[in-house]
Motif scaffolding. Structure first.
Motif, PDB file in Angstrom:
ATOM      1  N   LYS A   1       2.675   7.756  17.399  1.00 55.12           N
ATOM      2  CA  LYS A   1       2.288   7.289  16.058  1.00 55.12           C
ATOM      3  C   LYS A   1       3.388   6.427  15.438  1.00 55.12           C
ATOM      4  O   LYS A   1       3.117   5.455  14.766  1.00 55.12           O
ATOM      5  CB  LYS A   1       2.017   8.528  15.206  1.00 55.12           C
ATOM      6  CG  LYS A   1       1.724   8.332  13.730  1.00 55.12           C
ATOM      7  CD  LYS A   1       1.395   9.724  13.164  1.00 55.12           C
ATOM      8  CE  LYS A   1       1.620   9.867  11.686  1.00 55.12           C
ATOM      9  NZ  LYS A   1       0.573   9.304  10.865  1.00 55.12           N
ATOM     10  N   TYR A   2       4.629   6.836  15.660  1.00 54.86           N
ATOM     11  CA  TYR A   2       5.755   6.092  15.074  1.00 54.86           C
ATOM     12  C   TYR A   2       6.379   5.118  16.077  1.00 54.86           C
ATOM     13  O   TYR A   2       7.505   4.660  15.884  1.00 54.86           O
ATOM     14  CB  TYR A   2       6.790   7.075  14.501  1.00 54.86           C
ATOM     15  CG  TYR A   2       6.173   7.893  13.391  1.00 54.86           C
ATOM     16  CD1 TYR A   2       5.731   7.279  12.225  1.00 54.86           C
ATOM     17  CD2 TYR A   2       5.960   9.259  13.537  1.00 54.86           C
ATOM     18  CE1 TYR A   2       5.107   8.005  11.221  1.00 54.86           C
ATOM     19  CE2 TYR A   2       5.344   9.997  12.538  1.00 54.86           C
ATOM     20  CZ  TYR A   2       4.925   9.355  11.386  1.00 54.86           C
ATOM     21  OH  TYR A   2       4.295  10.081  10.400  1.00 54.86           O
TER      22      TYR A   2
ATOM     23  N   HIS B   1       9.437   6.069   5.654  1.00 52.53           N
ATOM     24  CA  HIS B   1       9.774   4.652   5.600  1.00 52.53           C
ATOM     25  C   HIS B   1      11.259   4.369   5.477  1.00 52.53           C
ATOM     26  O   HIS B   1      11.663   3.216   5.507  1.00 52.53           O
ATOM     27  CB  HIS B   1       9.035   3.984   4.438  1.00 52.53           C
ATOM     28  CG  HIS B   1       7.556   3.996   4.636  1.00 52.53           C
ATOM     29  ND1 HIS B   1       6.934   3.285   5.631  1.00 52.53           N
ATOM     30  CD2 HIS B   1       6.582   4.689   3.995  1.00 52.53           C
ATOM     31  CE1 HIS B   1       5.640   3.517   5.585  1.00 52.53           C
ATOM     32  NE2 HIS B   1       5.404   4.366   4.612  1.00 52.53           N
ATOM     33  N   TRP B   2      12.041   5.373   5.258  1.00 51.56           N
ATOM     34  CA  TRP B   2      13.461   5.053   5.185  1.00 51.56           C
ATOM     35  C   TRP B   2      14.327   5.828   6.167  1.00 51.56           C
ATOM     36  O   TRP B   2      15.535   5.816   6.094  1.00 51.56           O
ATOM     37  CB  TRP B   2      13.996   5.101   3.756  1.00 51.56           C
ATOM     38  CG  TRP B   2      13.851   6.374   3.004  1.00 51.56           C
ATOM     39  CD1 TRP B   2      12.918   6.657   2.056  1.00 51.56           C
ATOM     40  CD2 TRP B   2      14.702   7.523   3.086  1.00 51.56           C
ATOM     41  NE1 TRP B   2      13.124   7.910   1.555  1.00 51.56           N
ATOM     42  CE2 TRP B   2      14.209   8.455   2.162  1.00 51.56           C
ATOM     43  CE3 TRP B   2      15.826   7.848   3.847  1.00 51.56           C
ATOM     44  CZ2 TRP B   2      14.789   9.696   1.974  1.00 51.56           C
ATOM     45  CZ3 TRP B   2      16.416   9.090   3.670  1.00 51.56           C
ATOM     46  CH2 TRP B   2      15.888   9.999   2.739  1.00 51.56           C
ATOM     47  N   LEU B   3      13.681   6.463   7.125  1.00 48.51           N
ATOM     48  CA  LEU B   3      14.470   7.044   8.211  1.00 48.51           C
ATOM     49  C   LEU B   3      14.510   6.021   9.346  1.00 48.51           C
ATOM     50  O   LEU B   3      13.511   5.342   9.611  1.00 48.51           O
ATOM     51  CB  LEU B   3      13.833   8.340   8.712  1.00 48.51           C
ATOM     52  CG  LEU B   3      13.822   9.522   7.741  1.00 48.51           C
ATOM     53  CD1 LEU B   3      13.178  10.741   8.394  1.00 48.51           C
ATOM     54  CD2 LEU B   3      15.232   9.879   7.278  1.00 48.51           C
TER      55      LEU B   3
ATOM     56  N   GLU C   1       0.841  -1.209   0.000  1.00 48.07           N
ATOM     57  CA  GLU C   1       0.000   0.000   0.000  1.00 48.07           C
ATOM     58  C   GLU C   1       0.877   1.261   0.000  1.00 48.07           C
ATOM     59  O   GLU C   1       0.637   2.199  -0.756  1.00 48.07           O
ATOM     60  CB  GLU C   1      -0.924  -0.048   1.220  1.00 48.07           C
ATOM     61  CG  GLU C   1      -1.738   1.223   1.479  1.00 48.07           C
ATOM     62  CD  GLU C   1      -2.725   1.591   0.366  1.00 48.07           C
ATOM     63  OE1 GLU C   1      -3.177   2.750   0.370  1.00 48.07           O
ATOM     64  OE2 GLU C   1      -3.034   0.740  -0.504  1.00 48.07           O
ATOM     65  N   HIS C   2       1.939   1.246   0.843  1.00 47.13           N
ATOM     66  CA  HIS C   2       2.803   2.430   0.895  1.00 47.13           C
ATOM     67  C   HIS C   2       3.572   2.611  -0.397  1.00 47.13           C
ATOM     68  O   HIS C   2       3.744   3.729  -0.897  1.00 47.13           O
ATOM     69  CB  HIS C   2       3.768   2.320   2.071  1.00 47.13           C
ATOM     70  CG  HIS C   2       3.084   2.409   3.396  1.00 47.13           C
ATOM     71  ND1 HIS C   2       2.247   3.441   3.710  1.00 47.13           N
ATOM     72  CD2 HIS C   2       3.093   1.574   4.455  1.00 47.13           C
ATOM     73  CE1 HIS C   2       1.763   3.241   4.931  1.00 47.13           C
ATOM     74  NE2 HIS C   2       2.264   2.122   5.393  1.00 47.13           N
ATOM     75  N   ILE C   3       4.035   1.488  -0.947  1.00 51.19           N
ATOM     76  CA  ILE C   3       4.772   1.584  -2.217  1.00 51.19           C
ATOM     77  C   ILE C   3       3.853   2.156  -3.283  1.00 51.19           C
ATOM     78  O   ILE C   3       4.226   3.052  -4.040  1.00 51.19           O
ATOM     79  CB  ILE C   3       5.294   0.197  -2.653  1.00 51.19           C
ATOM     80  CG1 ILE C   3       6.305  -0.321  -1.626  1.00 51.19           C
ATOM     81  CG2 ILE C   3       5.936   0.263  -4.032  1.00 51.19           C
ATOM     82  CD1 ILE C   3       6.730  -1.752  -1.849  1.00 51.19           C
TER      83      ILE C   3
ATOM     84  N   GLY D   1      13.754  -3.032  -1.344  1.00 50.31           N
ATOM     85  CA  GLY D   1      12.623  -3.354  -0.472  1.00 50.31           C
ATOM     86  C   GLY D   1      12.937  -3.178   0.994  1.00 50.31           C
ATOM     87  O   GLY D   1      12.262  -3.731   1.857  1.00 50.31           O
ATOM     88  N   MET D   2      13.978  -2.375   1.293  1.00 46.02           N
ATOM     89  CA  MET D   2      14.367  -2.253   2.695  1.00 46.02           C
ATOM     90  C   MET D   2      13.628  -1.103   3.379  1.00 46.02           C
ATOM     91  O   MET D   2      14.216  -0.202   3.946  1.00 46.02           O
ATOM     92  CB  MET D   2      15.880  -2.051   2.809  1.00 46.02           C
ATOM     93  CG  MET D   2      16.649  -3.301   2.449  1.00 46.02           C
ATOM     94  SD  MET D   2      18.360  -2.956   2.093  1.00 46.02           S
ATOM     95  CE  MET D   2      18.914  -2.250   3.624  1.00 46.02           C
ATOM     96  N   PHE D   3      12.362  -1.111   3.300  1.00 44.30           N
ATOM     97  CA  PHE D   3      11.582  -0.100   4.005  1.00 44.30           C
ATOM     98  C   PHE D   3      11.664  -0.335   5.502  1.00 44.30           C
ATOM     99  O   PHE D   3      11.769  -1.471   5.955  1.00 44.30           O
ATOM    100  CB  PHE D   3      10.098  -0.198   3.628  1.00 44.30           C
ATOM    101  CG  PHE D   3       9.782   0.425   2.315  1.00 44.30           C
ATOM    102  CD1 PHE D   3       9.655   1.793   2.198  1.00 44.30           C
ATOM    103  CD2 PHE D   3       9.614  -0.362   1.201  1.00 44.30           C
ATOM    104  CE1 PHE D   3       9.354   2.373   0.984  1.00 44.30           C
ATOM    105  CE2 PHE D   3       9.310   0.210  -0.017  1.00 44.30           C
ATOM    106  CZ  PHE D   3       9.182   1.573  -0.127  1.00 44.30           C
ATOM    107  N   VAL D   4      11.597   0.734   6.226  1.00 39.77           N
ATOM    108  CA  VAL D   4      11.375   0.579   7.658  1.00 39.77           C
ATOM    109  C   VAL D   4       9.865   0.450   7.816  1.00 39.77           C
ATOM    110  O   VAL D   4       9.128   1.319   7.401  1.00 39.77           O
ATOM    111  CB  VAL D   4      11.859   1.822   8.434  1.00 39.77           C
ATOM    112  CG1 VAL D   4      11.541   1.667   9.907  1.00 39.77           C
ATOM    113  CG2 VAL D   4      13.332   2.068   8.190  1.00 39.77           C
ATOM    114  N   GLU D   5       9.458  -0.658   8.329  1.00 34.17           N
ATOM    115  CA  GLU D   5       8.015  -0.844   8.479  1.00 34.17           C
ATOM    116  C   GLU D   5       7.524   0.000   9.639  1.00 34.17           C
ATOM    117  O   GLU D   5       7.726  -0.325  10.792  1.00 34.17           O
ATOM    118  CB  GLU D   5       7.707  -2.315   8.755  1.00 34.17           C
ATOM    119  CG  GLU D   5       7.723  -3.170   7.522  1.00 34.17           C
ATOM    120  CD  GLU D   5       6.532  -2.890   6.601  1.00 34.17           C
ATOM    121  OE1 GLU D   5       5.489  -2.426   7.101  1.00 34.17           O
ATOM    122  OE2 GLU D   5       6.664  -3.133   5.392  1.00 34.17           O
TER     123      GLU D   5
END
Ligand code: PCG
Ligand code: ZN
Length: 409
Positions: free
Chosen positions: A138-139, A194-196, A1-3, A81-85
């Protein structure tokens, strides 16, 4: 969904903004750019030059080679695909502490048209405290860094008090809440969220929340011209910004205020987190503005040289000057507040027999024209570069996704 959302967003941005667009950033020497004929009145040119340029060398001397992280590496990570979930609200630690009306209002916290004044009203003047809590929660950063809620609320209360020290119409806790909420929008809409790393997310939220702590309601130039104690303390260099971040760290030492108490030694006081927070707050000094934008724009010619920390600084700076790009009603309210503050400084200058700073003379300042100058020469170039950065992160992902789709079909 995020992608999917990132891809759609990037495509929309590219289609609408980047076809045949030329970004015009003034040279470091702004007067050269503004010296031609044009609609910008002399006082506004003077203000732009005085406020947004600095001929001083940047003496911060970050050792970039040590921690150089390029956006390209982030792009590669994203492609791999190395998103921070990010867990949105999955593990919230204390939503029940928020008044129901506030909780309801936060459903809109990712929106650019979020009304922070309304939040301040329904929370009895606690907008900063609640936004700080909401974003950390939230995070999932409260749980991850084991931040004691008692300390978080004590620290937030001290922050709010610090922001109220001079009773400013503009630089007050609502502005800090607004900057933090706007930063959140930029992080979410760009996919940066997603990538921090967790530490980077925490550092950014913290920087936004403290970035104007104990603001005096007057400018750095005023401090320098009046040889104020702060100007003497910081040798006329980013006087207020040095004070904001220094006060924020010192406040952690107050009773029950140490929200970093359970951070691991690797996380804090690691050089990385502390340096990042300091750099981000110092980057809100408007005298760094043109240099910052120009540097990033030239970096964008070679995206592999773009540094993540610079992008993060620009994001905080952009969030700090967000309101001209928001709904008209919100923008008008902020402008009215800022003008009150500017004019009060002008009154003080008049009393002290000092020359009046640009835009500070209540009898002659042309507010509407000055706002047009601000939008044309400050806001638009800043947001253009910011969106270019977003495109550089999302662009290759979009390209690969399109190629994959083509191959698949
Ligand atoms: N002229 C003008 N200046 C602004 C406006 N919004 C923000 N600023 C300036 O930009 C600065 C950003 O950092 P600060 O919040 O310390 O103080 C802010 C103001 O001095 C605006 O609408 N018009
Ligand atoms: Zn600010």
């Amino acid at each position: 969904e995020h992608i999917r959302r990132n891809i759609e967003y990037a495509i929309a941005v590219m289609e609408s903004r980047y076809v045949n667009r030329v970004v015009e950033i003034p040279d470091d020497e702004v007067p050269a750019t503004l010296s031609g004929e044009g609609p910008v009145p002399p006082e506004i040119k003077r203000w732009l030059v005085q406020t947004f340029t600095s001929r001083r060398a940047d003496v911060r001397g970050r050792k970039e080679s040590e921690t150089r992280r390029s956006l390209r590496s982030v792009v590669h990570a994203v492609q791999a695909g190395m998103f921070v979930e990010r867990m949105f609200r999955k593990t919230s630690v204390g939503v029940q502490n928020l008044p129901p009306e506030v909780q309801e209002h936060f459903k809109n916290i990712d929106s650019w048209s979020y009304d922070v004044f309304e939040l301040d009203r329904i929370s009895d003047g606690n907008s900063l405290k609640f936004v700080f809590y909401e974003l950390l929660n939230k995070y999932d950063l409260i749980r991850k860094f084991k931040i004691p809620l008692k300390s978080l609320f004590a620290y937030s209360a001290r922050l709010q008090r610090g922001y109220r020290k001079y009773n400013n119409r503009y630089h007050n806790p609502i502005h800090a809440a607004d900057v933090a909420q706007s930063l959140n929008c930029l992080l979410v809409s760009s996919g940066f969220v997603h990538w921090l790393s967790d530490l980077e997310m925490f550092s950014m939220i913290m920087a936004a929340v403290v970035h104007d702590l104990e603001h005096s309601g007057t400018t750095n130039t005023f401090h320098t011209n009046t040889r104020s104690p702060l100007a003497q303390m910081y040798n006329d260099k980013s006087v207020l910004e040095n004070h904001h971040i220094s006060s924020a760290f010192r406040l952690l030492n107050e009773e029950d205020c140490d929200i970093l108490v359970n951070f691991s030694k690797d996380d804090y006081p690691s050089k990385e987190a502390r340096t990042l927070m300091i750099d981000m707050v110092l980057a809100t000094d408007m005298s760094q503005h043109f240099g910052q934008v120009k540097k990033l724009q030239s970096n964008l010619q070679h995206p592999e040289s773009l540094e993540k920390s610079r992008a993060m600084c620009l994001m905080i700076h952009s969030a700090d000057i967000n309101h001209p790009s928001k709904q008209w009603e919100l923008h008008c309210r902020w402008t009215e507040r800022l003008v009150v503050e500017f004019f009060e400084q002008g009154d003080q200058e008049r009393k002290l027999g000092l020359p009046l700073s640009p835009l500070c003379d209540r009898h002659t300042t042309m507010v509407a024209q000055s706002q047009i100058g601000f939008m044309d020469y400050v806001i638009k170039p800043t947001y253009d570069v910011l969106f270019d950065i977003f495109r550089n992160v999302n662009g290759p992902v979009v390209r690969d996704a399109i190629l994959s789709l083509r191959r698949a079909s």
